[in-house]
Enzyme design. Structure first.
Site, short mmCIF file in Angstrom:
data_model
loop_
_atom_site.label_atom_id
_atom_site.label_comp_id
_atom_site.label_asym_id
_atom_site.label_seq_id
_atom_site.Cartn_x
_atom_site.Cartn_y
_atom_site.Cartn_z
N PRO A 104 2.86 -5.15 -4.14
CA PRO A 104 3.44 -3.89 -4.43
C PRO A 104 2.69 -2.91 -5.27
O PRO A 104 1.93 -2.95 -5.89
CB PRO A 104 4.71 -4.53 -5.24
CG PRO A 104 4.33 -5.84 -5.62
CD PRO A 104 3.10 -6.26 -4.78
N THR A 107 0.89 -2.63 -9.40
CA THR A 107 0.51 -3.85 -9.70
C THR A 107 -1.17 -4.03 -10.19
O THR A 107 -1.63 -4.78 -10.71
CB THR A 107 0.76 -4.80 -8.56
OG1 THR A 107 0.19 -4.63 -7.48
CG2 THR A 107 2.00 -5.40 -8.48
N GLU A 331 31.87 -4.64 -19.72
CA GLU A 331 30.61 -5.11 -19.90
C GLU A 331 30.75 -6.31 -20.51
O GLU A 331 29.88 -7.20 -20.55
CB GLU A 331 29.59 -4.38 -20.71
CG GLU A 331 29.39 -2.86 -19.90
CD GLU A 331 28.94 -3.21 -18.41
OE1 GLU A 331 27.98 -4.28 -18.34
OE2 GLU A 331 28.98 -2.25 -17.49
P1 ADP Z 1 -1.49 0.12 -7.62
O1 ADP Z 1 -2.90 0.77 -7.48
O2 ADP Z 1 -1.47 -1.25 -7.32
O3 ADP Z 1 -0.30 0.96 -7.41
P2 ADP Z 1 -2.56 1.04 -10.22
O4 ADP Z 1 -3.68 0.34 -10.40
O5 ADP Z 1 -2.57 2.50 -9.88
O6 ADP Z 1 -1.31 0.26 -9.43
O7 ADP Z 1 -1.90 1.07 -11.66
C1 ADP Z 1 -1.36 2.09 -12.25
C2 ADP Z 1 -1.18 2.07 -13.70
O8 ADP Z 1 -0.44 0.83 -14.13
C3 ADP Z 1 -2.69 1.77 -14.38
O9 ADP Z 1 -3.32 2.92 -14.52
C4 ADP Z 1 -2.42 1.11 -15.59
O10 ADP Z 1 -2.10 1.81 -16.69
C5 ADP Z 1 -1.16 0.14 -15.15
N1 ADP Z 1 -1.42 -1.11 -14.77
C6 ADP Z 1 -1.00 -1.58 -13.40
N2 ADP Z 1 -1.18 -2.90 -13.48
C7 ADP Z 1 -1.93 -3.21 -14.52
C8 ADP Z 1 -2.59 -4.49 -14.90
N3 ADP Z 1 -2.50 -5.63 -14.05
N4 ADP Z 1 -3.09 -4.34 -16.20
C9 ADP Z 1 -2.94 -3.54 -16.97
N5 ADP Z 1 -2.79 -2.30 -16.49
C10 ADP Z 1 -1.84 -2.07 -15.48
ZN ZN Z 2 30.01 -4.49 -13.62
#
Ligand code: ADP
Ligand code: ZN
Ligand code: MG
Length: 496
Positions: A104, A107, A331
């Site tokens: 997704p 990640t 709620e």
């Molecule tokens: P994807 O390419 O899977 O869509 P990205 O690598 O572009 O995700 O992640 C976007 C941002 O979210 C990263 O620059 C970082 O700040 C944060 N991030 C996402 N996954 C991680 C992770 N596993 N550990 C630390 N930071 C993360």
């Molecule tokens: Zn409700």
């Protein structure tokens, strides 16, 4: 290259003429002009290809990536062929050309590809699938060619032995071919990518490795997944609780946290968050602290930030005071049911409108679970129905605010039927006669509704009182709610 040549020859000629005693000023100006033009041309060259190259100052290391332990291990193993090229060669192993990262959005797939470049001391060039797709046939294909050319020349320029070409959203160009509806442009781009990969000599220098990312593997053309192409697939999934904690630690490393902040409980509350959402969560919490002119980020900043990331910014909606009272009652119904079904499960109750929601009870998942029993499903149905039931008990009628809850409850009832957990026994819900299915779902819902009324009835007066407080305070923590609850029915909620 051109620039260095011009400068070199220019200096030589100037020195020569100066030696002869000629006026060298016009010549110096001319050389300066040529030099300026070459700089501009070179810069334009970089911009016009549209691919990003990454200065080595933005290095990402595997240790900056939280969770994803198995994905990191698999990737590092796969990369070892770049680090131990001689061994691979002497054993006659066919080196890897392509690695596909699937999972997704947000990640950490892009992070992984960058870390791979750091780990193998390779240059990194990247492009996204959507950048290749244009109106003009052939443009995508020539961009692919440029991308690979660029990777090689950059590696030579920086004196590196290998290059990583990262292609994000590869499903845009790598979708199944021959769909028939004029996807010629996509086909040509994909064909060019396959040609580049097939032509990659595993003995050549620099060695090129293609890393691609997608969240739709099922969409990809099988030709991409054949041996010698993307023959290694690595899953990059949403992080579990430990993973979320690790990411939170990484993302707060540069932020001042108040002593009371317990990242473990924030990791628990941010169930289902991606790494990118966790990054946004820590950033929002810091912004909230800044707004209050605080030196440190406190627990409630994180709590508000969780709501904000989930539901969006607080909206300008200003419900009337009757509406606020109704939302509070609704709620509280959800919250009481939630505590009775799963003690300790309420994390936060709020009636501040955000996004589409007027109010919200955030639940803490006990652990990430993948299987549910019938009792758990029925419990979730009670929680879903309890909002409307509470409205009914206090006001004698219901509102439109519960339509989502009903949808959720009937989906749960449908799950009970289709998993063979209903009185119908094991059935194929798809082939069940419409009225039989509807009747069974209706029966399940009305049984659960009766139980929910019985559950909330004893709390009628309590809900009336607490809803007034909630209208004034706007939100309530799970702990404060449980304390209130323990004063209401000490026997039933002995845990509190
Ligand atoms: P994807 O390419 O899977 O869509 P990205 O690598 O572009 O995700 O992640 C976007 C941002 O979210 C990263 O620059 C970082 O700040 C944060 N991030 C996402 N996954 C991680 C992770 N596993 N550990 C630390 N930071 C993360
Ligand atoms: Zn409700
Ligand atoms: Mg990305």
């Amino acid at each position: 290259m051109i620039r260095e040549a011009i400068v070199g020859i220019g200096i030589a000629i100037t020195v020569f003429f100066a030696y002869l005693g000629t006026n060298v000023l016009p010549l110096v100006l001319l050389i300066g002009l040529l030099f300026a033009i070459s700089v501009v041309v070179e810069k334009r060259g970089v911009v016009s290809t549209g691919h990003r190259e990454h200065p080595s100052s933005h290095r990402v290391e595997f240790e900056n990536i939280g969770g994803q332990e198995s994905a990191k291990r698999e990737l590092m193993e796969a990369l070892d062929f770049l680090r131990h090229r001689d061994k691979i060669k002497s054993l006659g192993i066919r080196p890897l050309k392509g690695i596909l990262l699937t999972g997704p959005p947000g990640t950490g797939k892009t992070l992984m590809a960058k870390a791979a470049a750091t780990y193998t001391d390779s240059v990194f060039v990247s492009a996204s699938g959507s950048e290749f797709v244009e109106m003009y046939v052939g443009v995508g294909a020539s961009r692919v060619r440029d991308l690979f050319k660029k990777a090689r020349s950059l590696a030579r320029k920086e004196g590196k032995d290998s290059a990583i070409v990262f292609i994000d959203e590869i499903d845009v160009i790598g979708g199944k071919r021959g769909g028939g509806q004029g996807h010629q442009e996509y086909d040509q781009t994909l064909n060019q990518l396959l040609t580049e990969m097939d032509g990659m000599q595993t003995t050549s220098n620099p060695l090129v490795l293609v890393v691609a990312a997608t969240n739709r593997v099922d969409m990809l053309d099988p030709a991409l997944l054949r041996p010698g192409r993307f023959d290694r697939q690595i899953k990059v999934d949403l992080p579990d609780k430990e993973g979320r904690l690790h990411i939170l630690k990484i993302q707060t490393a540069n932020k001042p946290l108040a002593k009371d902040v317990d990242l473990e409980s924030i990791a628990k509350e941010s169930y289902g968050f991606s790494g990118a959402q966790l990054e946004s969560l820590t950033n929002e919490a810091a912004i909230l602290a800044l707004r209050e002119d605080k030196q440190e980020i406190e627990t409630r900043h994180f709590r508000d930030a969780v709501d904000k990331v989930l539901l969006g910014e607080k909206t300008g909606k200003r419900p009337s005071s009757e509406e606020l009272l109704r939302v509070s009652v609704h709620e509280l119904g959800h919250a009481i049911a939630s505590e009775s079904v799963r003690p300790g499960s309420v994390a936060h109750i709020t009636i501040a409108p955000r996004g589409n929601a007027l109010g919200f009870v955030r639940q803490v998942p006990q652990q990430d679970s993948y299987l549910y029993t019938k009792e758990q499903l029925e419990g979730q149905m009670k929680v879903a129905l309890a909002g409307a039931v509470a409205e009914e008990l206090i006001f004698g009628n219901r509102s439109t605010g519960a339509s989502n809850d009903f949808m959720q409850a009937s989906n749960l009832a449908r799950t009970i039927v289709s998993c063979g957990l209903s009185s119908l026994g094991i059935v194929d819900a798809d082939n069940l006669q419409r009225n039989v299915l509807d009747e069974e779902i209706r029966k399940i819902l009305s049984d659960i509704e009766k139980l929910t009324i019985e559950l909330l009835e004893p709390f009628k007066d309590g809900i009336r009182q607490l809803s007034q407080t909630l209208v004034e305070e706007e939100s309530m923590t799970g702990d404060a709610f449980r304390q209130w609850l323990s004063r209401q029915k000490p026997k039933q909620f002995a845990h509190a």
